[in-house]
Design a protein around this motif. Sequence first.
Motif, short mmCIF file in Angstrom:
data_model
loop_
_atom_site.label_atom_id
_atom_site.label_comp_id
_atom_site.label_asym_id
_atom_site.label_seq_id
_atom_site.Cartn_x
_atom_site.Cartn_y
_atom_site.Cartn_z
N LEU A 50 0.86 -1.34 0.05
CA LEU A 50 -0.07 -0.10 0.18
C LEU A 50 0.82 1.13 -0.04
N GLY A 51 2.24 1.30 0.74
CA GLY A 51 2.91 2.36 0.64
C GLY A 51 3.37 2.62 -0.75
N ALA A 52 3.79 1.50 -1.46
CA ALA A 52 4.22 1.32 -2.77
C ALA A 52 3.27 2.05 -3.70
N VAL A 53 1.99 1.60 -3.63
CA VAL A 53 1.01 1.93 -4.28
C VAL A 53 0.98 3.60 -4.29
N ILE A 78 4.25 3.82 -13.73
CA ILE A 78 2.88 3.05 -14.12
C ILE A 78 2.99 1.52 -14.13
N VAL A 79 4.12 1.12 -14.33
CA VAL A 79 4.40 -0.43 -14.35
C VAL A 79 4.74 -0.76 -12.89
N LEU A 80 5.43 0.02 -11.85
CA LEU A 80 5.63 0.01 -10.69
C LEU A 80 4.63 0.08 -10.11
N LEU A 81 3.54 0.71 -10.33
CA LEU A 81 2.24 0.89 -9.66
C LEU A 81 1.49 -0.32 -9.95
N ALA A 82 1.48 -0.84 -11.07
CA ALA A 82 0.77 -2.18 -11.30
C ALA A 82 1.42 -3.29 -10.44
#
Length: 168
Positions: free
Chosen positions: A106-109, A147-151
């Motif tokens: 969740l922190g990464a999101v 955006i890839v890291l978000l996914a």
Amino acid sequence: MSDATYAPANASNDLIALGDSITKAGVQGIRFTTATVLGWIGAMKFTAYEAGAIEGLVASSPLTNWLYSVFSVQGASNLIGATEIAVAALIIAGAKFPKAALLGALGAVATFLVTASFLFTAPVTEPSLGGFPALSVVPGQFLLKDIVLLAAAVFLAGDAVKRIARNS
């Protein structure tokens, strides 16, 4: 049951098992590479070079520009870096502890939502190529990876939720 009907089912089960093994390896790969990216970039935030490099991005966003009214350029960068390192540590701990995995994911999101939002607030297009959809190398193409890291972070959050549910 004849050999003809048994063989395809057996082959199918073997492929499913192989797919499960590859998926498990992929989950671990996503976990540790996401943590590596966050930790490494977070550690760089403690350098004057990186603090200066992100200043324009941070200043251009309504989500982050307030940091400079509270902290110096280096202080804001240090705070962002410490947050990124803490998130990376939670993601790594999440390999063993599902609740840490969820907090880290969740922190990464949140981190990647903020950085991906810079695509809308920073000057990311290349005017010499006619503007949109041509992205500048920095910051446009640099930010596009987020955006890839978000996914990946969303995927890790879902994996953590499943692990927590299985342990309940």
